[in-house]
Design a protein around this motif. Sequence first.
Motif, PDB file in Angstrom:
ATOM      1  N   ALA A  73       0.832  -1.206   0.000  1.00 35.43           N
ATOM      2  CA  ALA A  73       0.000   0.000   0.000  1.00 35.43           C
ATOM      3  C   ALA A  73       0.863   1.250   0.000  1.00 35.43           C
ATOM      4  O   ALA A  73       1.887   1.306   0.689  1.00 35.43           O
ATOM      5  CB  ALA A  73      -0.915   0.004   1.227  1.00 35.43           C
ATOM      6  N   ASN A  74       0.448   2.230  -0.779  1.00 35.95           N
ATOM      7  CA  ASN A  74       1.073   3.558  -0.732  1.00 35.95           C
ATOM      8  C   ASN A  74      -0.005   4.546  -0.312  1.00 35.95           C
ATOM      9  O   ASN A  74      -1.038   4.673  -0.975  1.00 35.95           O
ATOM     10  CB  ASN A  74       1.640   3.941  -2.097  1.00 35.95           C
ATOM     11  N   LEU A  75       0.218   5.228   0.788  1.00 34.39           N
ATOM     12  CA  LEU A  75      -0.769   6.141   1.351  1.00 34.39           C
ATOM     13  C   LEU A  75      -0.450   7.578   0.952  1.00 34.39           C
ATOM     14  O   LEU A  75       0.709   7.997   0.986  1.00 34.39           O
ATOM     15  CB  LEU A  75      -0.783   6.036   2.883  1.00 34.39           C
ATOM     16  N   GLY A  76      -1.457   8.321   0.574  1.00 31.10           N
ATOM     17  CA  GLY A  76      -1.297   9.734   0.284  1.00 31.10           C
ATOM     18  C   GLY A  76      -1.643  10.576   1.499  1.00 31.10           C
ATOM     19  O   GLY A  76      -2.645  10.315   2.179  1.00 31.10           O
ATOM     20  N   ILE A  77      -0.814  11.571   1.795  1.00 27.29           N
ATOM     21  CA  ILE A  77      -1.053  12.479   2.923  1.00 27.29           C
ATOM     22  C   ILE A  77      -1.498  13.818   2.358  1.00 27.29           C
ATOM     23  O   ILE A  77      -0.782  14.441   1.577  1.00 27.29           O
ATOM     24  CB  ILE A  77       0.212  12.674   3.770  1.00 27.29           C
ATOM     25  N   ILE A  78      -2.683  14.255   2.734  1.00 30.97           N
ATOM     26  CA  ILE A  78      -3.180  15.595   2.391  1.00 30.97           C
ATOM     27  C   ILE A  78      -3.227  16.386   3.695  1.00 30.97           C
ATOM     28  O   ILE A  78      -3.936  16.006   4.631  1.00 30.97           O
ATOM     29  CB  ILE A  78      -4.580  15.543   1.753  1.00 30.97           C
ATOM     30  N   SER A  79      -2.474  17.466   3.759  1.00 34.40           N
ATOM     31  CA  SER A  79      -2.333  18.178   5.030  1.00 34.40           C
ATOM     32  C   SER A  79      -2.639  19.657   4.904  1.00 34.40           C
ATOM     33  O   SER A  79      -2.285  20.299   3.907  1.00 34.40           O
ATOM     34  CB  SER A  79      -0.915  18.011   5.572  1.00 34.40           C
ATOM     35  N   ALA A  80      -3.274  20.190   5.940  1.00 32.81           N
ATOM     36  CA  ALA A  80      -3.558  21.624   6.040  1.00 32.81           C
ATOM     37  C   ALA A  80      -2.542  22.310   6.958  1.00 32.81           C
ATOM     38  O   ALA A  80      -2.814  23.388   7.481  1.00 32.81           O
ATOM     39  CB  ALA A  80      -4.972  21.842   6.569  1.00 32.81           C
ATOM     40  N   GLN A  89      -0.499  23.842  13.330  1.00 35.43           N
ATOM     41  CA  GLN A  89       0.951  23.820  13.515  1.00 35.43           C
ATOM     42  C   GLN A  89       1.460  22.442  13.971  1.00 35.43           C
ATOM     43  O   GLN A  89       2.531  22.002  13.522  1.00 35.43           O
ATOM     44  CB  GLN A  89       1.360  24.926  14.500  1.00 35.43           C
ATOM     45  N   PRO A  90       0.730  21.706  14.833  1.00 36.91           N
ATOM     46  CA  PRO A  90       1.232  20.385  15.236  1.00 36.91           C
ATOM     47  C   PRO A  90       1.388  19.404  14.086  1.00 36.91           C
ATOM     48  O   PRO A  90       2.147  18.435  14.196  1.00 36.91           O
ATOM     49  CB  PRO A  90       0.171  19.904  16.238  1.00 36.91           C
ATOM     50  N   PHE A  91       0.699  19.622  12.969  1.00 37.12           N
ATOM     51  CA  PHE A  91       0.787  18.702  11.840  1.00 37.12           C
ATOM     52  C   PHE A  91       2.175  18.699  11.188  1.00 37.12           C
ATOM     53  O   PHE A  91       2.457  17.864  10.329  1.00 37.12           O
ATOM     54  CB  PHE A  91      -0.259  19.049  10.779  1.00 37.12           C
ATOM     55  N   ALA A  92       3.054  19.626  11.566  1.00 33.91           N
ATOM     56  CA  ALA A  92       4.396  19.697  10.973  1.00 33.91           C
ATOM     57  C   ALA A  92       5.129  18.364  11.070  1.00 33.91           C
ATOM     58  O   ALA A  92       5.839  17.963  10.145  1.00 33.91           O
ATOM     59  CB  ALA A  92       5.211  20.800  11.655  1.00 33.91           C
ATOM     60  N   THR A  93       4.957  17.656  12.183  1.00 36.97           N
ATOM     61  CA  THR A  93       5.707  16.414  12.399  1.00 36.97           C
ATOM     62  C   THR A  93       4.940  15.162  11.994  1.00 36.97           C
ATOM     63  O   THR A  93       5.503  14.067  11.977  1.00 36.97           O
ATOM     64  CB  THR A  93       6.078  16.286  13.890  1.00 36.97           C
TER      65      THR A  93
END
Length: 628
Positions: A73-80, A89-93
């Motif tokens: 599986a290859n997962l795509g990350i969509i981030s705000a 801001q916590p999504f940075a890591t």
Amino acid sequence: MSAKADTLNVTVAAVTRRIRERSAERRALYEQHMADQYRRGVHRGELSCGNLAHGFAACGAGEKETLRLTNSANLGIISAYNDMLSAHQPFATFPDTIREAARAMGSTAQFAGGVPAMCDGVTQGQPGMELSLFSRDVIAMATAVGLSHNMFDGALYLGVCDKIVPGLFIGAARFGHLPAMFVPAGPMTSGIPNKEKARVRQRFAEGRASREELLEAESRSYHSPGTCTFYGTANSNQLMMEMMGLHLPGSSFVNPGTEMREALTRYATERLVLSTDTGGDYRPFYKQIDERAIVNAVVGLLASGGSTNHTMHLIAMAAAAGITLSWDDFTALSAVVPSLMKVYPNGHADINHFQAAGGMSYLFRELLGAGLLHGDIPTVFGTELSAYTREPFLEEGRLVWREGPESSHDEEVLRPVANPFAPTGGLTVLKGNLGRGVIKVSAVQQSHRLVEAAVRIFDDQNQLKAAFDAGELDRDVVVVVRFQGPKANGMPELHKLTPFLGVLQDRGHHVALVTDGRMSGASGKVPAAIHISPEALDGGPLSKLRDGDVVRLDANAGTLDTLVAPAEWAERQPATANLDHYHVGMGRELFGGFRQLAMRGEEGAGIFGGFEADTLAARQAEMAQRDA
């Protein structure tokens, strides 16, 4: 109380059935489109060698080898993620955590794309707020761009705040052949009491507090990474995602930067790998989210006294999944869903207090036990919704779930169905000769729910402060702020008005707001009839009001009327307004096409009219017939 009732509440069942029947053709087309997308190829094996080489060119050698093997599986990350929003801001890591967790499962994860994320708290009362609602649709389109490479077997959506989660949901729905996991970041720790913050705001509005005092109070309230702790649109988003089974159980309100938050993010990745077609438990978004999940979201919103913004967002979100939700569905459900939460602005506690009082596991236990939720929906946890009466714990660093509390630890914040704060939900629809709108009543005292007074009309929210300072509003008054709809100027929130109206109400006056704009998800004690539809720019009834007309707003009866004589009302011509100043500057000129395409608030106030387009004309004809 049992966590799962033997029978579903009669009204919940009836509303769900009506939504299913109303949406049958549209939903069938949606499911057909998603099945077609799946058949065209979820896997990287469908890409040409050149396509695939571009797709993993920047990866390390080990990941390239894994990506060559199309049985992982290859997962795509969509981030705000961005640095300015405390909630994001916590999504940075998070991407590094997700990539590590995927590798440990023999899979891969790639950052597929970022989406814009603006803060309504920063733009309140500013020109940028006029981009806020439309940012939801930009986020949906940016999500689609990120996933369009067809490199992914599943997607993780990292978002929290107002328009971001609805936009991510709309994008996920149009890639509904992919399994989806929504990953929260959690609320900031508690700052000064919300009651104190509100007190300083009102003192500043009256000129009795300095700007330095106001800034100090605001800074002590919004003070660290994480979601704002009041119960506005952002935290309503998190509650609804969990109600639909798109979050892991108990994950919505865990503070960022904690060992638990890290463990939940890792587990979300592991669970998503297993939910892909190659993982052996394929559960695509489009088979998980149907009318039952949407009804659960509405029930959760009503029981919690959530944000009025979702009377638009949920309609747009449902539409993206081929489901036609209406304001009348909100009203019908509100009549049987009790109010179980009091979190600011509905009370003095914050969302951390709610979590400590029993949180989501207790809320699920009560609503499921009363037959108010569909417990049989599939979830990202791999079980039915009854698993959401559990909450996460760490045992020697290992994540486990245990049954949550069977009783509330603080009934001033969270109550059982047998002893609710009110027998009905926190939102209702208003109807009358001024059109249709919504009102949040969970924070409005019973003595303020009926207001009958002469109106004072403004075509711009900035005009109100001058009238307030001049003492022109120091009376019983219905303040009308019109030409604030999606076609006029993007439908900004008008939360800047709240302190002034609150002062007038505290002075003993009967006060209400009526507008075709929005109020913040934190709108509170002053009755506000919002999202009035049709909007004034479309010749809606608000455009026929004149200063001094008497308006009656009755939140209990669900009515909103002018008392102008019918013959005179019929003869009146709509007023016009010069809106040019709304359309240039701060990037607003780029959104002219959005304003032209925008549908009315009751239809979700979005620009996407073409989902399953052959049913759209029928929906628009139905709305026109009702207006007539």
